[in-house]
Design an enzyme around this catalytic site. Structure first.
Site, mmCIF file in Angstrom:
data_model
loop_
_atom_site.group_PDB
_atom_site.id
_atom_site.type_symbol
_atom_site.label_atom_id
_atom_site.label_comp_id
_atom_site.label_asym_id
_atom_site.label_seq_id
_atom_site.Cartn_x
_atom_site.Cartn_y
_atom_site.Cartn_z
ATOM 1 C CB CYS A 32 -1.007 -0.054 1.142
ATOM 2 S SG CYS A 32 -2.491 0.869 0.752
ATOM 3 C CG HIS B 190 -3.626 -3.581 3.173
ATOM 4 N ND1 HIS B 190 -2.597 -3.181 3.984
ATOM 5 C CD2 HIS B 190 -4.228 -2.453 2.737
ATOM 6 C CE1 HIS B 190 -2.579 -1.863 4.055
ATOM 7 N NE2 HIS B 190 -3.562 -1.388 3.311
ATOM 8 C CD GLU C 159 -1.377 -6.363 5.203
ATOM 9 O OE1 GLU C 159 -1.090 -6.596 4.009
ATOM 10 O OE2 GLU C 159 -1.481 -5.206 5.670
HETATM 11 N N1 GLN Z 1 -1.964 6.651 2.740
HETATM 12 C C1 GLN Z 1 -2.056 5.913 1.530
HETATM 13 C C2 GLN Z 1 -3.400 6.141 0.829
HETATM 14 O O1 GLN Z 1 -4.312 6.614 1.434
HETATM 15 C C3 GLN Z 1 -1.805 4.450 1.777
HETATM 16 C C4 GLN Z 1 -2.794 3.809 2.673
HETATM 17 C C5 GLN Z 1 -2.315 2.494 3.231
HETATM 18 O O2 GLN Z 1 -1.135 2.189 3.206
HETATM 19 N N2 GLN Z 1 -3.214 1.711 3.769
HETATM 20 O O3 GLN Z 1 -3.551 5.825 -0.314
#
Ligand code: GLN
Length: 553
Positions: free
Chosen positions: A387, A524, A526
């Site tokens: 992410c 994600h 995970e």
């Molecule tokens: N802050 C980033 C976004 O909003 C990544 C978010 C995250 O890593 N969950 O896109």
């Protein structure tokens, strides 16, 4: 809320906790689910959280631990992660309720005039709403395990406790069971364990009208039969319904230990359910592999919440799972990204076989994470960006390889002339079948891309090698995206886009061709890793780290 129309009647297990928090109620619930599945029963879970926030989405991970995301895009308590990791149950919006959500629903009904001018009260209106939330699960599975957050005696938890007390009356004894988790501390100076906190906790529970059927006693040492007899006498729980939950090295030992104590047998006896002996072999094999690793790798995690591993719960577990499939112990080294901003990455990352930059929000430590990425890229150390970690890998590549010196994410620098990561104002939300529109002023709560989205993989990439398929689905929780205006330039500069949304509009995975294993994903992974089914990306990342370790140490 309506009750499921299925004819099968579900039996409910209610789990409460006493004495203190952090005794492992979530893990106990998950382990009970695992043991029941080992007997061929179907299970589901629900967590009832007493706090007033409507969901944990906006809560600080420092205070509350990780926000776990489900396929249907619910932002939930991290216990949902334990439930999904330990069983085949699929968690959705209906599996996690907070007081805030219950009250919100009651107050909305009151505003609509649905109570016909009656006085709206905790009993029966709030308790009825809680009962309806629980009973949504009726008919869906053989056994539903309901965990009440917090500790017995908390003011906030009372309506939930009252609701489950009433449910015992509504459902009857063979359809409802009360399990109370308590602490039996070992007092070093006295050289013995003490049962008094358990007695007090049960007294408190009884004052709320609940007599526990089973006591699970968390303890450093196994409880002797004398001690169990004493607890049994004071708490009016049969001796064979007092079980020890011993401290263990690995959380995956918990189901086996509870089974040894006879917990699943007792549960089924009380609920009058007949099954064969459970097949616990897979859990035994898992623990055997975990305890006898052949190799060891060290993975650096550079993040913001490095002081609190609870904030990275699923990530931590997924890395352990990746280790299991490579017969490898995974040592995690949490590094504060801010230290990397001023310190020397070579020194700080010395001895690491893989570098992982996890998800996150905000710009603190961003430049430190970028220098860790540079270090991994240049030294051919396996790198995994998740992410925010993927977004920063794109920023790093744009700046240092492609030469777009002012490249940044517009989240971290709204004025950047080169927003290689930007706020995508329109995207197709397949779950609601509509184009979502947002801008910088949109409400924070409503504008995240949340939950499962499909992704198409490009053949012959690290991603397609790992997944061994072309179509995948992964969970999201972010607002910013790869900016397609830079896609051609970055691709011709060597960045490989290996996964996109099926309409090719959203970049989901990037990687590098001239590196042993360098991959960043916008989702994600995970959240979908299980000890028995390690996630393919974590499996391959650890495999690459192991190869790096064997070639370099
Ligand atoms: N802050 C980033 C976004 O909003 C990544 C978010 C995250 O890593 N969950 O896109």
């Amino acid at each position: 809320m309506k009750t499921a129309s299925n004819t099968k009647r579900t039996k409910f297990i209610f789990i409460t906790g006493g004495v203190l928090s952090s005794l492992g109620k979530g893990l106990t619930a998950a382990s009970i689910g695992a043991l029941l599945e080992c007997r061929g029963l179907t299970v589901t879970f629900q967590k009832l959280d007493p706090y007033i926030n409507v969901d944990p989405g906006t809560m600080n991970p420092f205070q509350h631990g990780e926000v776990y995301v489900t396929d249907d895009g619910a932002e939930t308590d991290l216990d949902m992660g334990h439930y999904e990791r330990y069983t085949d149950a699929v968690m959705t919006q209906i599996n996690n309720y907070t007081s805030g959500r219950i009250y919100y629903s009651v107050i909305t009904k009151e505003r609509r005039g649905e109570y016909l001018g009656g006085t709206v009260q905790v009993i029966p209106h709030i308790t009825d709403e809680i009962k309806a939330a629980v009973l949504q699960l009726d008919g869906s599975v053989d056994i539903a395990i309901i965990e009440i957050g917090g500790t017995i005696g908390d003011i906030e938890g009372l309506p939930f406790v009252e609701a489950i007390r009433q449910l015992r009356g509504d459902l009857g004894k063979e359809y409802s069971l009360f399990i109370h988790l308590t602490l039996v501390p070992y007092i070093k100076t006295a050289g013995e364990v003490k049962t008094k906190p358990t007695q007090h906790s049960v007294k408190e529970l009884r004052a709320d009208g609940i007599q526990p059927d089973i006591l699970v006693c968390r303890s450093e040492v196994p409880l002797t039969s004398e001690l169990k007899a004493k607890i049994s006498l004071f708490c009016s729980v049969p001796q064979d319904a007092v079980v020890t939950a011993r401290d263990v090295d690995s959380i995956y030992e918990v189901p086996l230990n509870l089974h040894k104590e006879g917990l699943d047998n007792k549960i089924l006896e009380l609920l009058n359910v007949w099954t064969g002996q459970p097949n616990i072999k897979p859990w035994q094999n898992l623990v055997k592999n975990l305890k006898n690793p052949k190799h060891k790798v060290t993975i650096a995690i550079t993040g913001k919440y490095v002081d609190l591993t609870e904030s990275y719960k699923s990530l931590h577990e997924a890395l352990i799972h990746g280790g299991i499939s490579n017969l490898s112990k995974v040592e995690l080294r949490y590094l504060n990204a801010e230290e990397l901003e001023t310190g020397n990455p070579a020194e700080l990352l010395e001895g690491c076989d893989g570098i992982l930059v996890p998800g996150g929000f905000g710009k603190r430590g961003a430049e430190g994470k970028i220098s860790a990425i540079t270090f991994a890229r240049e030294n051919k150390i396996p790198f995994f960006g998740i992410c925010l970690g993927m977004q920063l890998a794109v920023v790093e590549y744009s700046r240092l390889v492609v030469g777009i010196r002012t490249a940044h994410s517009s989240e971290l620098d709204p004025a950047t002339p080169d927003p290689v990561i930007y706020l995508c104002k329109e995207w197709y939300d397949y779950r609601n079948d509509k184009v979502q529109v947002r801008d910088e002023n949109s409400d924070m709560g409503g504008t995240l891309r949340l939950g499962a989205y499909p992704c198409t993989l490009i053949p012959d990439t690290l991603a397609s090698v790992a997944y061994k398929t072309e179509e995948i689905s992964e969970r999201h929780r972010h607002r910013y995206e790869f900016n397609n205006a830079y896609r051609e330039q970055l691709e011709s500069g060597g960045l490989v886009v290996s996964g996109t949304s099926p309409d090719n509009n959203l970049v989901e995975i990037v990687e590098l061709a001239d590196h042993p294993w360098f991959l960043g994903c916008q989702f994600h992974p995970e959240f979908k890793s299980k000890p028995m089914r390690p996630h393919p990306l974590f499996k391959d990342f650890i495999k690459a780290a192991l190869t790096y370790n064997q070639n370099n140490r």
